[in-house]
Design a protein around this motif. Structure first.
Motif, PDB file in Angstrom:
ATOM      1  N   ASP A  11       0.885  -1.440   0.127  1.00 54.05           N
ATOM      2  CA  ASP A  11      -0.195  -0.102   0.001  1.00 54.05           C
ATOM      3  C   ASP A  11       0.833   1.252  -0.089  1.00 54.05           C
ATOM      4  OD1 ASP A  11      -2.483  -1.202  -0.095  1.00 54.05           O
ATOM      5  OD2 ASP A  11      -2.566  -1.639   2.193  1.00 54.05           O
ATOM      6  N   ARG A  12       1.914   1.317   0.658  1.00 55.59           N
ATOM      7  CA  ARG A  12       2.836   2.363   0.878  1.00 55.59           C
ATOM      8  C   ARG A  12       3.597   2.567  -0.534  1.00 55.59           C
ATOM      9  NH1 ARG A  12       3.652   7.389   2.429  1.00 55.59           N
ATOM     10  NH2 ARG A  12       5.718   7.870   2.880  1.00 55.59           N
ATOM     11  N   ALA A  13       3.861   1.462  -1.009  1.00 59.31           N
ATOM     12  CA  ALA A  13       4.431   1.757  -2.427  1.00 59.31           C
ATOM     13  C   ALA A  13       3.816   2.429  -3.435  1.00 59.31           C
ATOM     14  CB  ALA A  13       5.010   0.341  -3.118  1.00 59.31           C
ATOM     15  N   ARG A  14       2.520   1.906  -3.551  1.00 62.80           N
ATOM     16  CA  ARG A  14       1.792   2.649  -4.354  1.00 62.80           C
ATOM     17  C   ARG A  14       1.336   4.090  -3.875  1.00 62.80           C
ATOM     18  NH1 ARG A  14      -3.863   1.072  -4.312  1.00 62.80           N
ATOM     19  NH2 ARG A  14      -4.005   1.544  -6.393  1.00 62.80           N
ATOM     20  N   THR A  15       1.185   4.383  -2.862  1.00 60.81           N
ATOM     21  CA  THR A  15       1.280   6.011  -2.289  1.00 60.81           C
ATOM     22  C   THR A  15       2.333   6.471  -2.690  1.00 60.81           C
ATOM     23  OG1 THR A  15      -0.410   5.394  -0.625  1.00 60.81           O
ATOM     24  CG2 THR A  15       0.773   7.535  -0.212  1.00 60.81           C
ATOM     25  N   LEU A  16       3.456   6.129  -2.467  1.00 63.73           N
ATOM     26  CA  LEU A  16       4.775   6.868  -2.849  1.00 63.73           C
ATOM     27  C   LEU A  16       4.826   6.997  -4.521  1.00 63.73           C
ATOM     28  CD1 LEU A  16       7.195   4.928  -0.507  1.00 63.73           C
ATOM     29  CD2 LEU A  16       6.471   7.383  -0.239  1.00 63.73           C
ATOM     30  N   ALA A  17       4.418   6.053  -5.085  1.00 60.62           N
ATOM     31  CA  ALA A  17       4.650   6.158  -6.601  1.00 60.62           C
ATOM     32  C   ALA A  17       3.657   7.169  -7.060  1.00 60.62           C
ATOM     33  CB  ALA A  17       4.087   4.988  -7.364  1.00 60.62           C
ATOM     34  N   TYR A  18       2.578   7.260  -6.534  1.00 59.94           N
ATOM     35  CA  TYR A  18       1.235   8.437  -6.754  1.00 59.94           C
ATOM     36  C   TYR A  18       1.974   9.598  -6.688  1.00 59.94           C
ATOM     37  CZ  TYR A  18      -2.949  10.985  -6.951  1.00 59.94           C
ATOM     38  OH  TYR A  18      -3.863  11.852  -7.264  1.00 59.94           O
ATOM     39  N   GLU A  19       2.404   9.867  -5.376  1.00 59.80           N
ATOM     40  CA  GLU A  19       2.687  11.385  -4.976  1.00 59.80           C
ATOM     41  C   GLU A  19       3.910  11.780  -5.710  1.00 59.80           C
ATOM     42  OE1 GLU A  19       3.695  10.685  -0.677  1.00 59.80           O
ATOM     43  OE2 GLU A  19       1.417  10.755  -0.008  1.00 59.80           O
ATOM     44  N   ALA A  20       4.745  10.899  -6.044  1.00 62.34           N
ATOM     45  CA  ALA A  20       6.040  11.132  -7.064  1.00 62.34           C
ATOM     46  C   ALA A  20       5.652  11.693  -8.324  1.00 62.34           C
ATOM     47  CB  ALA A  20       6.928  10.008  -7.199  1.00 62.34           C
ATOM     48  N   GLY A  21       4.624  11.276  -8.857  1.00 59.33           N
ATOM     49  CA  GLY A  21       4.022  11.471 -10.091  1.00 59.33           C
ATOM     50  C   GLY A  21       3.281  12.778  -9.900  1.00 59.33           C
ATOM     51  N   ARG A  22       2.623  12.927  -8.911  1.00 59.02           N
ATOM     52  CA  ARG A  22       1.767  14.417  -8.683  1.00 59.02           C
ATOM     53  C   ARG A  22       2.830  15.473  -8.650  1.00 59.02           C
ATOM     54  NH1 ARG A  22      -3.905  14.440  -7.752  1.00 59.02           N
ATOM     55  NH2 ARG A  22      -3.495  16.811  -7.676  1.00 59.02           N
ATOM     56  N   ALA A  23       3.785  15.190  -7.782  1.00 64.08           N
ATOM     57  CA  ALA A  23       4.864  16.335  -7.621  1.00 64.08           C
ATOM     58  C   ALA A  23       5.517  16.595  -9.017  1.00 64.08           C
ATOM     59  CB  ALA A  23       5.813  15.802  -6.594  1.00 64.08           C
ATOM     60  N   ALA A  24       5.472  15.713 -10.150  1.00 67.99           N
ATOM     61  CA  ALA A  24       6.345  15.950 -10.983  1.00 67.99           C
ATOM     62  C   ALA A  24       5.180  16.063 -12.318  1.00 67.99           C
ATOM     63  CB  ALA A  24       7.265  14.572 -11.410  1.00 67.99           C
ATOM     64  N   ALA A  25       3.984  16.402 -12.209  1.00 68.30           N
ATOM     65  CA  ALA A  25       2.942  16.673 -13.236  1.00 68.30           C
ATOM     66  C   ALA A  25       3.652  17.602 -14.161  1.00 68.30           C
ATOM     67  CB  ALA A  25       1.479  16.705 -12.664  1.00 68.30           C
ATOM     68  N   GLY A  26       3.425  17.315 -15.392  1.00 75.55           N
ATOM     69  CA  GLY A  26       3.692  18.415 -16.305  1.00 75.55           C
ATOM     70  C   GLY A  26       2.732  19.545 -16.643  1.00 75.55           C
ATOM     71  N   PRO A  27       3.003  20.445 -17.525  1.00 72.95           N
ATOM     72  CA  PRO A  27       2.165  21.414 -17.604  1.00 72.95           C
ATOM     73  C   PRO A  27       0.910  21.126 -18.538  1.00 72.95           C
ATOM     74  CG  PRO A  27       3.884  21.723 -19.290  1.00 72.95           C
ATOM     75  CD  PRO A  27       4.297  20.451 -18.306  1.00 72.95           C
ATOM     76  N   ALA A  28      -0.013  22.070 -18.275  1.00 74.69           N
ATOM     77  CA  ALA A  28      -1.512  21.922 -19.140  1.00 74.69           C
ATOM     78  C   ALA A  28      -1.096  22.415 -20.501  1.00 74.69           C
ATOM     79  CB  ALA A  28      -2.313  22.663 -18.284  1.00 74.69           C
ATOM     80  N   GLU A  29      -2.046  21.850 -21.316  1.00 70.17           N
ATOM     81  CA  GLU A  29      -2.239  22.263 -22.542  1.00 70.17           C
ATOM     82  C   GLU A  29      -3.655  22.415 -23.207  1.00 70.17           C
ATOM     83  OE1 GLU A  29      -0.103  19.848 -25.105  1.00 70.17           O
ATOM     84  OE2 GLU A  29      -1.342  18.009 -24.481  1.00 70.17           O
ATOM     85  N   VAL A  30      -3.863  23.149 -24.368  1.00 72.82           N
ATOM     86  CA  VAL A  30      -5.156  23.520 -24.718  1.00 72.82           C
ATOM     87  C   VAL A  30      -5.424  22.741 -25.853  1.00 72.82           C
ATOM     88  CG1 VAL A  30      -7.002  25.309 -25.413  1.00 72.82           C
ATOM     89  CG2 VAL A  30      -5.426  25.605 -23.483  1.00 72.82           C
ATOM     90  N   ILE A  31      -6.559  21.979 -26.163  1.00 72.11           N
ATOM     91  CA  ILE A  31      -6.661  21.209 -27.377  1.00 72.11           C
ATOM     92  C   ILE A  31      -7.864  20.929 -27.650  1.00 72.11           C
ATOM     93  CG2 ILE A  31      -4.798  19.404 -26.765  1.00 72.11           C
ATOM     94  CD1 ILE A  31      -6.731  17.494 -25.733  1.00 72.11           C
TER      95      ILE A  31
END
Length: 406
Positions: A11-31
């Protein structure tokens, strides 16, 4: 680079992976709306006007005012602007979807009306109004969907109804798959000490289902440190995520850990207390643009690799896209599932038609894929427990296509 000696709880591994992704989320774009299927909202979707924006007829018939019989004074069709119905005892013919004129008291269905010799209309309106009121579906500025919602055709339809022509979305994570192992064949049947690579053909498909864009797998990469370094460095130049297969332990031809050390990587997770799939890892590597890149080390055994994907890569990609990590549904197991001591056991299982009960499948060795091909996901047996027939356990489903509803 440092790592804890003990494997991380599942469970902790899943949370750590998710938090790492949220912290590194890229910029938004308009499509455009046409490009939006499978993407993720970067901003809340709000109603640009009341829905409907004007009172709208739900029937073909007559808009009437005052007591019957009513004298027809016009017609209003969908797309037209209805003039007010000012005079008592009058009506206008109205079509489904047309604007209900101001002053109308009721609508009468055409099939429930009659006309006399002078053309006047009679009929009985139904007790419930036959038109949609402004704001009945949504009011102007009301939030219809939050940021982080996955976009599917239904969401695109809602956006179009509101009047949107474009949407602000999260960038699609770019992924690359590198296959390690001199023992692997990329064509033909296995034999003479060589095995057919089954991860290169399948991992890109799983990544697409989690929302990443990815091309064909590269490799097999030769079992040398120099070859690993060159392949990983090259992949990280264009990818947000590199998935490697095999080499996650510390054997004589396992060069992934030394490669990560050379690249100055940091472990997010290094081994997970789960069976199968224990020797999985997720690391982040600093990019030249100041943004983190990620490397997911998948075990070489096929089922273990898929478990690593759904344990670490799926939460990471959810975070990178700004999506929520959904809670696991609870199901009833139809047969006993053993525990794996202090480790979480992910047991391949198939759902029934209602999705409430699961049955463990056979052929579930970590090197096997037959069981996986007959399963819908994994029953989750917590550490230091076992599941008896009839017990309720969490269920980790295999992914659907991007934007597809369960």
């Amino acid at each position: 680079m440092s790592a804890d000696d003990l494997p991380v709880a599942w469970d902790r591994a899943r949370t750590l992976a998710y938090e790492a992704g949220r912290a590194a989320a890229g910029p938004a774009e308009v499509i455009s709306l046409a490009e939006a299927d499978g993407r993720t909202l970067a901003e809340p979707l709000r109603a640009l006007t009341d829905l409907p924006a004007f009172p709208t007829s739900s029937i073909d018939g007559w808009a009437v005012r005052g007591p019957q019989p009513w004298r027809p004074v016009g017609r209003v069709l969908a797309g037209g602007v209805a003039p007010p119905l000012d005079e008592t005892g009058t009506c206008v013919e109205i079509a489904t979807g047309a604007m209900v004129p101001a002053g109308a008291d009721a609508l009468v269905r055409v099939e429930e009306s009659t006309r006399d010799a002078d053309g006047r209309v009679s009929g009985k309106p139904r007790d419930l109004p036959e038109w949609r009121l402004p704001g009945e579906e949504a009011h102007k500025d009301e939030m219809l969907l939050p940021a982080g919602a996955a976009i599917d055709p239904a969401v695109i339809g809602v956006a179009a109804t509101c009047g949107y022509e474009t949407l602000t979305v999260r960038a699609v994570p770019r992924a690359t798959v590198l296959v390690f192992g001199d023992e692997l064949l990329t064509a033909g049947t296995p034999g003479a000490g060589r095995v057919r690579d089954s991860l290169g053909p399948q991992v890109p498909g799983w990544l697409r289902r989690y929302g990443a864009t990815v091309g064909p797998a590269a490799g097999p990469v030769h079992d040398t440190l120099d070859a690993h370094l060159e392949a990983v460095r090259s992949a990280l130049e264009t990818a947000d995520l590199v998935c490697t297969t095999g080499g996650t332990m510390h054997g004589p031809v396992d060069h992934l850990h030394p490669t990560l050390a050379e690249l100055g990587a940091e472990y997010v997770v290094n081994t997970v207390a789960v069976r199968p799939g224990f020797p999985m890892l997720l690391a982040r590597v600093p990019g030249t643009d100041g943004r983190w890149r990620f490397l997911a080390g998948l075990p070489g055994n096929p089922q273990s690799a898929v478990i690593a994907l759904i344990t670490l890569v799926a939460p990471l990609l959810a975070g990178l896209q700004g999506r929520e990590l959904p809670p696991l549904p609870t199901v009833t197991v139809s047969a006993a599932v053993p525990g794996r001591g202090s480790f979480t056991h992910l047991a391949l299982a198939r759902r029934d038609q209602l999705g409430r009960s699961v049955t463990p499948v056979g052929h579930v060795g970590s090197a096997m894929l037959r069981g996986l091909s007959n399963a819908h996901g994994f029953a989750v047996v917590r550490p230091d427990t076992a599941a008896a027939a009839g017990d309720e356990v969490p269920f980790l489903p295999l992914p659907l296509m991007p934007g597809e509803r369960p």
